[in-house]
Motif scaffolding. Structure first.
Motif, PDB file in Angstrom:
ATOM      1  N   ASP A 187       0.867  -1.189   0.000  1.00 32.66           N
ATOM      2  CA  ASP A 187       0.000   0.000   0.000  1.00 32.66           C
ATOM      3  C   ASP A 187       0.903   1.237   0.000  1.00 32.66           C
ATOM      4  O   ASP A 187       1.592   1.504   0.984  1.00 32.66           O
ATOM      5  N   ARG A 188       0.882   1.986  -1.105  1.00 36.18           N
ATOM      6  CA  ARG A 188       1.763   3.154  -1.230  1.00 36.18           C
ATOM      7  C   ARG A 188       1.064   4.452  -0.821  1.00 36.18           C
ATOM      8  O   ARG A 188       1.585   5.532  -1.059  1.00 36.18           O
ATOM      9  N   GLY A 189      -0.118   4.318  -0.223  1.00 34.99           N
ATOM     10  CA  GLY A 189      -0.761   5.473   0.388  1.00 34.99           C
ATOM     11  C   GLY A 189      -1.790   6.166  -0.482  1.00 34.99           C
ATOM     12  O   GLY A 189      -1.948   5.861  -1.660  1.00 34.99           O
ATOM     13  N   PRO A 190      -2.503   7.128   0.129  1.00 29.72           N
ATOM     14  CA  PRO A 190      -3.615   7.804  -0.547  1.00 29.72           C
ATOM     15  C   PRO A 190      -3.145   8.881  -1.522  1.00 29.72           C
ATOM     16  O   PRO A 190      -1.955   9.181  -1.601  1.00 29.72           O
ATOM     17  N   MET A 191      -4.118   9.441  -2.221  1.00 28.96           N
ATOM     18  CA  MET A 191      -3.836  10.567  -3.106  1.00 28.96           C
ATOM     19  C   MET A 191      -3.642  11.827  -2.277  1.00 28.96           C
ATOM     20  O   MET A 191      -4.253  11.956  -1.216  1.00 28.96           O
ATOM     21  N   PRO A 192      -2.823  12.758  -2.751  1.00 31.56           N
ATOM     22  CA  PRO A 192      -2.669  14.002  -1.984  1.00 31.56           C
ATOM     23  C   PRO A 192      -3.970  14.797  -2.046  1.00 31.56           C
ATOM     24  O   PRO A 192      -4.737  14.645  -2.991  1.00 31.56           O
ATOM     25  N   PRO A 193      -4.222  15.676  -1.057  1.00 36.12           N
ATOM     26  CA  PRO A 193      -5.429  16.494  -1.116  1.00 36.12           C
ATOM     27  C   PRO A 193      -5.312  17.541  -2.216  1.00 36.12           C
ATOM     28  O   PRO A 193      -4.203  17.820  -2.686  1.00 36.12           O
ATOM     29  N   GLY A 194      -6.446  18.110  -2.617  1.00 35.43           N
ATOM     30  CA  GLY A 194      -6.419  19.172  -3.626  1.00 35.43           C
ATOM     31  C   GLY A 194      -7.486  18.949  -4.673  1.00 35.43           C
ATOM     32  O   GLY A 194      -8.337  18.078  -4.537  1.00 35.43           O
ATOM     33  N   ASP A 195      -7.401  19.750  -5.755  1.00 38.29           N
ATOM     34  CA  ASP A 195      -8.375  19.589  -6.841  1.00 38.29           C
ATOM     35  C   ASP A 195      -7.974  18.397  -7.708  1.00 38.29           C
ATOM     36  O   ASP A 195      -6.970  17.724  -7.440  1.00 38.29           O
ATOM     37  N   LEU A 197      -6.690  18.086 -10.670  1.00 41.08           N
ATOM     38  CA  LEU A 197      -5.358  18.121 -11.298  1.00 41.08           C
ATOM     39  C   LEU A 197      -4.272  17.842 -10.261  1.00 41.08           C
ATOM     40  O   LEU A 197      -3.346  17.068 -10.517  1.00 41.08           O
ATOM     41  N   ALA A 198      -4.414  18.417  -9.080  1.00 41.68           N
ATOM     42  CA  ALA A 198      -3.419  18.187  -8.020  1.00 41.68           C
ATOM     43  C   ALA A 198      -3.400  16.718  -7.603  1.00 41.68           C
ATOM     44  O   ALA A 198      -2.327  16.120  -7.415  1.00 41.68           O
ATOM     45  N   MET A 199      -4.586  16.134  -7.485  1.00 40.17           N
ATOM     46  CA  MET A 199      -4.652  14.715  -7.103  1.00 40.17           C
ATOM     47  C   MET A 199      -4.034  13.840  -8.193  1.00 40.17           C
ATOM     48  O   MET A 199      -3.301  12.893  -7.906  1.00 40.17           O
TER      49      MET A 199
END
Ligand code: SUD
Ligand code: ADP
Length: 274
Positions: A187-195, A197-199
């Motif tokens: 498990d390499r972790g979640p998506m970063p927060p943001g809109d 495009l940022a995700m």
């Protein structure tokens, strides 16, 4: 005659978070759709399926198409007679990570819902979709969304509508089940927060490494797409189709021309995000 578009799906990011006891995987995936794809038409009559278009041959040996499975499941759930003269105009390569079969099934459900005057947001349609395949609910929603669970838990998001996109497939069919099976379990972790495009930019496709091991042609596609400075170049779904996003259509056209000249046998679609 009722006509429904079946737009290709891309996974802007696809994080595999866990293997489940039921054989599926827990996902966090950013679904988006492009302006091109297959088309499904429906006319009243007994159940039948005619397949036309450049990738019809990819389904010639197929006994049970997802389109006819969708029609049977619809009749079962809504208590109507099994029927519909369906035509599938197949423009998307088969088993290629852009959800062609799922998009076709969703388009068939939409067409049948229109014929039987059932609201497109009827929860029963989403139940049928989830039973047909993990990607079918997202294709039924048909808009940019975050998908969790095996992909059926959806949250619609403000997308990147109009952004120039290029889809490239090297002509190698990849089995989704085989790629998931080859995932390393980390498990390499979640998506970063943001809109969105940022995700997407901060995200990954965790199926890229296992798919590349099974289908090395993906390496060449990603190398080809990296030239010309796209905003993002990544594999979609379980592969082998890869996509690139560009700041404008001229950059996309230049990349497409270069790829078509160097790799004339590859499938190369110039499109835009919905
Ligand atoms: C990987 C993804 C990402 O959007 O897309 P594609 O590569 O198919 O386009 C999807 O999760 C594919 O969805 P779909 O093609 O509908 O898969 P399904 O028919 O439900 O499942 C096919 C097989 O893939 C595996 N599978 C699918 C979804 C999931 N969350 N975990 C899994 O392990 C299972 O082995 C399953 O038997
Ligand atoms: N209408 C359809 N279009 C594509 N594949 C279909 C269809 N109906 C059934 N299938 C089966 O589903 C499998 C996955 O197809 P597809 O949805 O194109 O894959 P992916 O989701 O990886 O793009 C194919 O190998 C094929 O056997």
């Amino acid at each position: 005659m009722i006509t429904e578009n079946a737009p290709a799906k891309i996974n802007l990011a696809l994080h595999v978070r866990a293997r489940r006891a039921d054989g599926y995987h827990e996902l966090e995936t950013l679904f988006a759709f492009v302006a091109d794809g297959d088309t499904v038409t429906l006319e009243p009559g007994p159940l039948s399926l005619t397949i036309t278009g450049p990738f019809a041959h990819g389904l010639s040996g197929e006994g049970d198409n997802l389109v006819t499975r969708a029609a049977r499941a619809f009749a079962d759930r809504f208590g109507v007679a099994v029927g519909g003269a369906l035509t599938l105009d197949k423009h998307l390569p088969v088993a290629s990570g852009i959800g062609g079969g799922s998009a076709d099934a969703a388009a068939a459900l939409r067409a049948l819902a229109r014929l039987h005057e059932i609201a497109i947001d009827d929860p029963r349609l989403f139940e049928i979709a989830a039973a047909l395949g993990s990607d079918v609910p997202a294709c039924l929603l048909g808009r940019t969304a975050m998908g969790q669970g095996r992909g059926e838990r959806l949250e619609a998001l403000e997308g990147l509508g109009g952004m120039a996109a290029l889809l490239v497939n090297p002509g190698v069919a990849v089995s989704t089940a085989a790629v998931f099976k080859a995932w390393d379990g980390v498990d390499r972790g979640p998506m970063p927060p943001g809109d969105v495009l940022a995700m997407a930019l901060g995200g990954r496709n965790d199926l890229e490494a296992p798919a590349r091991a099974l289908a090395p042609a993906i390496d060449a596609v990603l190398d080809a797409l990296a030239i010309g400075d796209p905003l993002l170049a990544r594999m979609s779904g379980s592969g082998a189709t890869c996509f690139a996003l560009y700041a404008d259509e001229a950059e996309r056209a230049a990349a497409a021309a270069r790829i078509r000249a160097a790799w004339p046998a590859w499938w190369c679609l110039e499109t835009r995000l919905l």
